[in-house]
Write an enzyme that holds these catalytic residues in place. Structure first.
Site, mmCIF file in Angstrom:
data_model
loop_
_atom_site.group_PDB
_atom_site.id
_atom_site.type_symbol
_atom_site.label_atom_id
_atom_site.label_comp_id
_atom_site.label_asym_id
_atom_site.label_seq_id
_atom_site.Cartn_x
_atom_site.Cartn_y
_atom_site.Cartn_z
ATOM 1 N N HIS A 118 0.833 -1.210 0.000
ATOM 2 C CA HIS A 118 0.000 0.000 0.000
ATOM 3 C C HIS A 118 0.867 1.258 0.000
ATOM 4 O O HIS A 118 0.656 2.160 -0.827
ATOM 5 C CB HIS A 118 -0.915 -0.034 1.237
ATOM 6 C CG HIS A 118 -1.694 1.226 1.474
ATOM 7 N ND1 HIS A 118 -3.052 1.324 1.226
ATOM 8 C CD2 HIS A 118 -1.309 2.437 1.971
ATOM 9 C CE1 HIS A 118 -3.465 2.553 1.541
ATOM 10 N NE2 HIS A 118 -2.425 3.245 2.009
ATOM 11 N N GLU A 119 1.830 1.311 0.925
ATOM 12 C CA GLU A 119 2.659 2.522 1.031
ATOM 13 C C GLU A 119 3.486 2.725 -0.233
ATOM 14 O O GLU A 119 3.634 3.851 -0.711
ATOM 15 C CB GLU A 119 3.570 2.442 2.264
ATOM 16 C CG GLU A 119 2.837 2.342 3.610
ATOM 17 C CD GLU A 119 1.885 3.495 3.878
ATOM 18 O OE1 GLU A 119 2.044 4.571 3.261
ATOM 19 O OE2 GLU A 119 0.961 3.319 4.694
ATOM 20 N N HIS A 122 1.582 4.442 -2.944
ATOM 21 C CA HIS A 122 1.585 5.915 -2.931
ATOM 22 C C HIS A 122 2.758 6.466 -3.740
ATOM 23 O O HIS A 122 2.613 7.431 -4.484
ATOM 24 C CB HIS A 122 1.680 6.437 -1.492
ATOM 25 C CG HIS A 122 0.414 6.269 -0.703
ATOM 26 N ND1 HIS A 122 -0.814 6.623 -1.195
ATOM 27 C CD2 HIS A 122 0.205 5.806 0.553
ATOM 28 C CE1 HIS A 122 -1.740 6.380 -0.274
ATOM 29 N NE2 HIS A 122 -1.150 5.867 0.790
ATOM 30 N N ASP A 128 -5.095 7.366 -1.487
ATOM 31 C CA ASP A 128 -5.871 6.511 -0.594
ATOM 32 C C ASP A 128 -7.298 6.394 -1.088
ATOM 33 O O ASP A 128 -7.817 7.276 -1.771
ATOM 34 C CB ASP A 128 -5.877 7.092 0.827
ATOM 35 C CG ASP A 128 -4.576 6.813 1.555
ATOM 36 O OD1 ASP A 128 -4.147 5.650 1.555
ATOM 37 O OD2 ASP A 128 -4.004 7.763 2.122
HETATM 38 ZN ZN LIG Z 1 -2.304 5.249 2.251
#
Ligand SMILES: [Zn+2]
Length: 186
Positions: A118-119, A122, A128
């Site tokens: 997830h990170e 980015h 998000d």
């Molecule tokens: Zn996030």
């Protein structure tokens, strides 16, 4: 070759191009033949401590789910750090450049590989999307601690391919992530 045969060949080529175009319109991801891009994101796990192997797994996942991206340990465009407390987050300086910080406390509640993928998402240009849906990677902690899915959904992977295919306009941004802490008992 007779002019007639050349003409037929040309017609075949045009038909092929039209097919490719219509496929391109139907599919949000650019066809590999149209956009030949293989953007390399050099990541560095020298400061990742116990999460180095997880970062490697996350890089493998992103490589497997995208066409235009190649994550490799070839430099330090993307540094992986860890800390305790304060939350996991990502700092994107530009597309493919920045750093990720994994909070060890969150990584004991949530699946560390999901946090990592997830990170990194980015850094690859994804925002998000806290809608609680576990099949999405960018729903992050909103999907709960029981959600361990570390894989980008097809739409998320396609967005990363568009970004690295030259269609992204993702600039610098800091993502202070919401992976909510569990309520303490008592
Ligand atoms: Zn996030």
């Amino acid at each position: 070759m007779s002019p007639r045969r050349i003409g037929r060949r040309f017609a075949t080529l045009v038909a092929g191009a039209a097919t490719a175009l219509s496929l391109g319109l139907a599919n949000p991801a650019p066809a590999a033949a149209d956009v030949v891009v293989n953007a390399t994101v050099c990541y560095n796990t020298s400061q990742a401590g116990p999460y180095a192997g997880i970062a490697d797994q996350a890089a493998s996942i992103w490589n497997a789910y995208t066409n235009n991206l190649n994550m490799s340990k070839c430099g330090s465009n993307l540094m992986i750090y860890y800390t305790t407390g304060g939350g996991s987050y990502a700092v994107r300086r530009s597309l493919g450049n920045g750093y990720v910080v994994i909070d060890t406390a969150q990584a004991q509640q949530y699946a560390p590989l999901r946090i990592m993928t997830h990170e990194i998402g980015h850094i690859l240009g994804l925002p998000d999307n806290y809608n609680g849906q576990c099949h999405l990677l960018m729903s992050g902690g909103s999907a709960g601690t029981g959600c361990t899915n570390p894989y980008p959904y097809s739409t998320e992977a396609a967005q990363v391919d568009r970004n690295f295919g030259g269609f992204g306009a993702e600039g610098a941004q800091v993502f202070r992530d919401s992976w909510p802490a569990l309520a303490t008992i008592g």
